[in-house]
Design an enzyme around this catalytic site. Sequence first.
Site, short mmCIF file in Angstrom:
data_model
loop_
_atom_site.label_atom_id
_atom_site.label_comp_id
_atom_site.label_asym_id
_atom_site.label_seq_id
_atom_site.Cartn_x
_atom_site.Cartn_y
_atom_site.Cartn_z
NE ARG A 155 10.68 38.07 27.20
CZ ARG A 155 11.69 38.86 27.58
NH1 ARG A 155 12.72 38.36 28.22
NH2 ARG A 155 11.68 40.16 27.32
NE ARG A 237 4.15 48.85 25.60
CZ ARG A 237 3.78 47.67 26.13
NH1 ARG A 237 3.03 46.84 25.45
NH2 ARG A 237 4.14 47.35 27.36
CG ASP A 261 -3.93 43.89 21.85
OD1 ASP A 261 -5.14 43.94 22.17
OD2 ASP A 261 -3.03 43.56 22.66
CD GLU A 266 -2.79 51.03 24.80
OE1 GLU A 266 -2.71 50.66 25.98
OE2 GLU A 266 -2.26 50.42 23.86
CG HIS A 283 -2.57 46.99 25.76
ND1 HIS A 283 -1.67 48.02 25.88
CD2 HIS A 283 -1.86 45.86 26.00
CE1 HIS A 283 -0.47 47.55 26.18
NE2 HIS A 283 -0.57 46.23 26.25
N GLY A 285 -3.59 41.59 24.86
CA GLY A 285 -2.71 40.47 24.49
C GLY A 285 -2.40 39.55 25.65
P1 NAD Z 1 11.75 40.21 23.70
O1 NAD Z 1 12.75 41.20 24.16
O2 NAD Z 1 11.84 38.80 24.17
O3 NAD Z 1 11.75 40.16 22.08
C1 NAD Z 1 11.85 41.30 21.28
C2 NAD Z 1 12.67 40.93 20.06
O4 NAD Z 1 12.67 42.08 19.19
C3 NAD Z 1 14.13 40.61 20.38
O5 NAD Z 1 14.48 39.36 19.82
C4 NAD Z 1 14.92 41.76 19.77
O6 NAD Z 1 16.19 41.37 19.28
C5 NAD Z 1 13.98 42.19 18.64
N1 NAD Z 1 14.19 43.58 18.20
C6 NAD Z 1 14.39 44.67 18.97
N2 NAD Z 1 14.52 45.77 18.20
C7 NAD Z 1 14.42 45.35 16.92
C8 NAD Z 1 14.47 46.01 15.66
N3 NAD Z 1 14.71 47.32 15.56
N4 NAD Z 1 14.28 45.26 14.55
C9 NAD Z 1 14.08 43.92 14.63
N5 NAD Z 1 14.03 43.24 15.79
C10 NAD Z 1 14.19 43.95 16.92
O7 NAD Z 1 10.33 40.84 24.04
P2 NAD Z 1 8.95 40.04 24.16
O8 NAD Z 1 8.76 39.52 25.52
O9 NAD Z 1 8.82 39.12 22.99
O10 NAD Z 1 7.93 41.28 24.01
C11 NAD Z 1 7.92 42.08 22.84
C12 NAD Z 1 7.02 43.28 23.04
O11 NAD Z 1 5.66 42.84 23.12
C13 NAD Z 1 7.21 44.00 24.40
O12 NAD Z 1 8.29 44.92 24.35
C14 NAD Z 1 5.89 44.69 24.60
O13 NAD Z 1 5.93 46.01 24.08
C15 NAD Z 1 4.92 43.84 23.78
N6 NAD Z 1 3.87 43.22 24.62
C16 NAD Z 1 2.56 43.43 24.31
C17 NAD Z 1 1.57 42.87 25.10
C18 NAD Z 1 0.10 43.05 24.79
O14 NAD Z 1 -0.72 42.94 25.69
N7 NAD Z 1 -0.27 43.30 23.55
C19 NAD Z 1 1.91 42.09 26.22
C20 NAD Z 1 3.25 41.87 26.50
C21 NAD Z 1 4.24 42.45 25.69
#
Ligand code: NAD
Length: 327
Positions: A155, A237, A261, A266, A283, A285
């Site tokens: 996403r 993360r 970030d 934290e 943090h 994002g």
């Molecule tokens: P998502 O599940 O839609 O996308 C994650 C992608 O990573 C998937 O396409 C998956 O196939 C891939 N993936 C998983 N393990 C992998 C690996 N070992 N190697 C390569 N690709 C791999 O998740 P998302 O909604 O895009 O969110 C991703 C992460 O962003 C969340 O898990 C969260 O930790 C982080 N996040 C951070 C903030 C922030 O404030 N900074 C906010 C929201 C989410």
Amino acid sequence: MPKIYVSTFPFCIKSSLPLEMMKEAGLDVVVNSIGRKHTEEEMADLLQSYDGVIAGTESLSKYVLEKAEKLRFISRVGVGLDSVDLAACKERGISVAYTPDAPAPAVAELTLGLMLNLMRRIHQSNREMHEEKKWTRFFGRRISEVTIGVIGAGRIGGRVVRRLSAFGTPRLLINDISPSVDLDRNHKIEWVDKVKLLKESDVVSIHVPLTPQTKNMISANEFSLMKPDAILINAARGGIVNELDLYNHLKQNPEFQAAVDVFECEPYAGPLVELNNCLLTAHMGSMSEDCRTRMEIDACRELVNFFTGKEVQKLVPDYEYKVQALW
Ligand code: NAD
């Protein structure tokens, strides 16, 4: 009347609607008033008397959940589930919902902001002018001149890719264990392995969840593969990039830059704050007014649905339990 604890912080800063929704549904709501993220010990003490929780990234470990004898529902404001022990939830009959779509646009835009900032050294110029009254006209690079690598194109990463395409990035390298067909069809990208991505990218942006496979995914060995003047962005993360190895690499390679970030612990107050070639954010994002408000509304709506006997729309899907079972 079900008792609900809102542990996420901040909450209802831009709109009081999430709180109003819960109160109108007749729920007895208490909001985190300590002004920071709760520790695991605090969560274990606090949750003992609550039926439901609106949670941020506070620990909902097995230890916390074992003490939370009344708890029946966890509504995560956000998408990452590394803080929630899903197996323990299942064992105790606690349902878990999350808000997977709401944060994505804000995280993708922050990522673009961090990229642009580092590529033109905006934060360094700002710091020099404020702190040293110094006037340096830094040279930088443009997005349409460099190769960008994205690890994890879900996403958030997918949105980063789409936005970069609009900037005219000439070469986009993507690594994902489960490649998205949608991106293939519409965008000029190359699916590559991690080694190729790290070696050939000028900018590497990480958007995978924290799992056993991704913990320390970028450590000393990976840094040694990257270009000496590359840029690394972690808005996913803490723990995915090894913080000590990052510190050492930045210190030894002043042309290398990073934006971080998210941190292992934290709020962060570690040694990365000493380094000019490291851009740090707290943090934030997902912290755009619209996305944060939507996350809170979605999380509270799910909790209200649960406690009023309506269908919960975004229960955490089975595959997230399966991924965590591999831990
Ligand atoms: P998502 O599940 O839609 O996308 C994650 C992608 O990573 C998937 O396409 C998956 O196939 C891939 N993936 C998983 N393990 C992998 C690996 N070992 N190697 C390569 N690709 C791999 O998740 P998302 O909604 O895009 O969110 C991703 C992460 O962003 C969340 O898990 C969260 O930790 C982080 N996040 C951070 C903030 C922030 O404030 N900074 C906010 C929201 C989410």
